[in-house]
Design a protein around this motif. Structure first.
Motif, PDB file in Angstrom:
ATOM      1  N   ILE A  76      -9.988  23.319  -2.692  1.00  0.00           N
ATOM      2  CA  ILE A  76     -10.823  22.254  -3.294  1.00  0.00           C
ATOM      3  C   ILE A  76     -10.858  20.950  -2.755  1.00  0.00           C
ATOM      4  N   VAL A  77      -9.360  20.601  -2.401  1.00  0.00           N
ATOM      5  CA  VAL A  77      -9.206  19.537  -1.662  1.00  0.00           C
ATOM      6  C   VAL A  77      -9.811  19.587  -0.411  1.00  0.00           C
ATOM      7  N   ALA A  78      -9.427  20.593   0.475  1.00  0.00           N
ATOM      8  CA  ALA A  78     -10.147  20.651   1.633  1.00  0.00           C
ATOM      9  C   ALA A  78     -11.543  20.760   1.836  1.00  0.00           C
ATOM     10  N   GLU A  79     -12.461  21.154   0.896  1.00  0.00           N
ATOM     11  CA  GLU A  79     -13.838  20.961   0.620  1.00  0.00           C
ATOM     12  C   GLU A  79     -14.331  19.575   0.371  1.00  0.00           C
ATOM     13  N   LYS A  80     -13.297  19.082  -0.438  1.00  0.00           N
ATOM     14  CA  LYS A  80     -13.714  17.427  -0.647  1.00  0.00           C
ATOM     15  C   LYS A  80     -13.587  16.797   0.478  1.00  0.00           C
ATOM     16  N   MET A  81     -12.403  16.941   1.287  1.00  0.00           N
ATOM     17  CA  MET A  81     -12.447  16.208   2.654  1.00  0.00           C
ATOM     18  C   MET A  81     -13.193  16.360   3.424  1.00  0.00           C
TER      19      MET A  81
ATOM     20  N   HIS B 219       0.885  -1.079   0.097  1.00  0.00           N
ATOM     21  CA  HIS B 219       0.091   0.007  -0.023  1.00  0.00           C
ATOM     22  C   HIS B 219       0.816   1.170   0.156  1.00  0.00           C
ATOM     23  N   LYS B 220       0.637   2.039  -0.920  1.00  0.00           N
ATOM     24  CA  LYS B 220       1.273   3.565  -0.997  1.00  0.00           C
ATOM     25  C   LYS B 220       0.617   4.508  -0.215  1.00  0.00           C
ATOM     26  N   ASN B 221       1.443   5.100   0.687  1.00  0.00           N
ATOM     27  CA  ASN B 221       0.803   6.311   1.385  1.00  0.00           C
ATOM     28  C   ASN B 221       0.899   7.622   0.539  1.00  0.00           C
ATOM     29  N   TYR B 222      -0.275   8.405   0.552  1.00  0.00           N
ATOM     30  CA  TYR B 222      -0.169   9.527  -0.431  1.00  0.00           C
ATOM     31  C   TYR B 222      -0.610  10.564   0.534  1.00  0.00           C
TER      32      TYR B 222
ATOM     33  N   PRO C 210      -5.282  18.559 -11.817  1.00  0.00           N
ATOM     34  CA  PRO C 210      -5.161  19.911 -12.570  1.00  0.00           C
ATOM     35  C   PRO C 210      -3.709  20.134 -12.761  1.00  0.00           C
ATOM     36  N   ILE C 211      -2.936  20.038 -11.711  1.00  0.00           N
ATOM     37  CA  ILE C 211      -1.339  20.192 -11.949  1.00  0.00           C
ATOM     38  C   ILE C 211      -0.850  19.365 -12.873  1.00  0.00           C
ATOM     39  N   TRP C 212      -1.077  18.282 -13.150  1.00  0.00           N
ATOM     40  CA  TRP C 212      -0.624  17.211 -14.068  1.00  0.00           C
ATOM     41  C   TRP C 212      -1.150  17.998 -15.513  1.00  0.00           C
ATOM     42  N   THR C 213      -2.311  18.308 -15.463  1.00  0.00           N
ATOM     43  CA  THR C 213      -2.956  18.673 -16.836  1.00  0.00           C
ATOM     44  C   THR C 213      -2.336  19.951 -17.464  1.00  0.00           C
ATOM     45  N   GLU C 214      -2.077  20.660 -16.164  1.00  0.00           N
ATOM     46  CA  GLU C 214      -1.573  22.084 -16.895  1.00  0.00           C
ATOM     47  C   GLU C 214      -0.109  21.838 -17.202  1.00  0.00           C
ATOM     48  N   HIS C 215       0.611  20.901 -16.613  1.00  0.00           N
ATOM     49  CA  HIS C 215       1.876  20.591 -17.124  1.00  0.00           C
ATOM     50  C   HIS C 215       2.012  20.034 -18.483  1.00  0.00           C
ATOM     51  N   LYS C 216       1.012  18.907 -18.753  1.00  0.00           N
ATOM     52  CA  LYS C 216       0.852  18.405 -20.062  1.00  0.00           C
ATOM     53  C   LYS C 216       0.427  19.357 -21.074  1.00  0.00           C
ATOM     54  N   ARG C 217      -0.463  20.255 -20.681  1.00  0.00           N
ATOM     55  CA  ARG C 217      -0.945  21.373 -21.779  1.00  0.00           C
ATOM     56  C   ARG C 217       0.311  22.448 -21.943  1.00  0.00           C
TER      57      ARG C 217
ATOM     58  N   VAL D  77      -8.208  11.233  -3.300  1.00  0.00           N
ATOM     59  CA  VAL D  77      -8.200  12.507  -2.907  1.00  0.00           C
ATOM     60  C   VAL D  77      -6.681  13.180  -3.622  1.00  0.00           C
ATOM     61  N   TYR D  78      -5.583  12.297  -3.524  1.00  0.00           N
ATOM     62  CA  TYR D  78      -4.283  12.586  -3.953  1.00  0.00           C
ATOM     63  C   TYR D  78      -4.595  12.887  -5.329  1.00  0.00           C
ATOM     64  N   ARG D  79      -4.853  11.877  -6.090  1.00  0.00           N
ATOM     65  CA  ARG D  79      -5.233  12.062  -7.480  1.00  0.00           C
ATOM     66  C   ARG D  79      -6.258  13.478  -8.072  1.00  0.00           C
ATOM     67  N   ALA D  80      -6.983  13.568  -7.368  1.00  0.00           N
ATOM     68  CA  ALA D  80      -8.025  14.911  -7.523  1.00  0.00           C
ATOM     69  C   ALA D  80      -7.144  16.007  -7.420  1.00  0.00           C
ATOM     70  N   TYR D  81      -6.347  16.006  -6.402  1.00  0.00           N
ATOM     71  CA  TYR D  81      -5.444  17.478  -5.960  1.00  0.00           C
ATOM     72  C   TYR D  81      -4.417  17.473  -7.150  1.00  0.00           C
ATOM     73  N   LYS D  82      -3.829  16.473  -7.734  1.00  0.00           N
ATOM     74  CA  LYS D  82      -2.764  16.449  -8.565  1.00  0.00           C
ATOM     75  C   LYS D  82      -3.154  16.840 -10.101  1.00  0.00           C
TER      76      LYS D  82
END
Length: 159
Positions: free
Chosen positions: A92-97, A3-6, A28-35, A21-26
Motif C-alpha cells: 500500500i505504501v509503495a503504491e501510494k509513493m 524537523h523529524k526524519n521518518y 493500521p498497525i497502531w489501530t490493530e494494537h489499540k483494537r 506517508v509514515y503515518r499512513a503506513y503506521k
C-alpha cells in the motif's frame, strides 16, 4: 525549527518518507494494537452505576469479554482462510509513493501530454484521443509511445 526524519522499513531497507506517508503506513498497525488492547479488556461495574474497563489479568478474569472484534489470526484459528484478502501494508505504501510521484510527474508535462493523460484517465480509446486532439492516428501513436517511455523512465525507481 526541528524537523523529524521518518523512515519505513521495506524488505529490510529503511526508506525515508514524509510524515504523511509514515503515518499512513503506521496507522493500521497502531489501530490493530489499540483494537487488541481494547479487545482484551472487559467492562465491569465502576461501583457507581456505570462501567469501566477491567485492569485485572484477563487470563484469570471471570468477566471475560465476549463478542470482541475478530482478528485475522482469530479467523484463521476458527478455520477460515484469509489468504489473498489482506493487502500487505508495504504494498500500500509503495503504491501510494508511486502515485505521488506519478502525479508530480504529470504536473510537469507539457499541455499536450497532460491532455493525453487526462483523456486516457477518462477511459478514451487511442482513436478517440487522436480525433479529439485533431491529429493523425500515426502521429498520436508516436506521441503516445514517447509519453509512455518518458513516464516509465521517470517512475522506474517505483515500479
Amino acid at each position: 525549527m526541528d524537523h523529524k526524519n521518518y523512515y519505513i522499513e521495506i524488505n529490510g531497507k529503511k526508506i525515508p518518507v514524509t510524515e504523511e506517508v509514515y503515518r499512513a503506513y503506521k496507522r493500521p498497525i497502531w489501530t490493530e494494537h489499540k483494537r487488541n488492547d481494547r479487545q482484551k479488556l472487559c467492562q465491569v461495574s465502576s461501583g457507581k452505576g456505570g462501567l469501566k474497563r477491567c485492569t485485572d489479568d484477563c487470563s484469570k478474569c471471570s468477566h471475560k469479554k465476549e463478542g470482541g472484534v475478530l482478528s485475522l489470526d482469530g479467523l484463521e484459528e476458527a478455520g477460515y482462510s484469509v489468504e489473498g484478502f489482506a493487502q500487505d501494508v508495504a504494498e500500500i505504501v509503495a503504491e501510494k509513493m508511486l502515485l505521488e510521484e506519478l502525479f508530480r510527474t504529470l504536473k510537469e508535462l507539457d499541455p499536450s501530454s497532460q491532455r493525453i493523460c487526462k483523456l486516457i484517465m477518462e477511459g478514451r480509446s487511442k482513436r478517440e484521443i487522436a480525433r479529439i486532439m485533431s491529429i493523425a492516428q500515426s502521429s498520436f501513436e508516436y506521441q503516445f509511445k514517447k509519453l509512455m517511455a518518458f513516464l516509465r523512465e521517470c517512475l522506474k525507481n517505483y515500479i
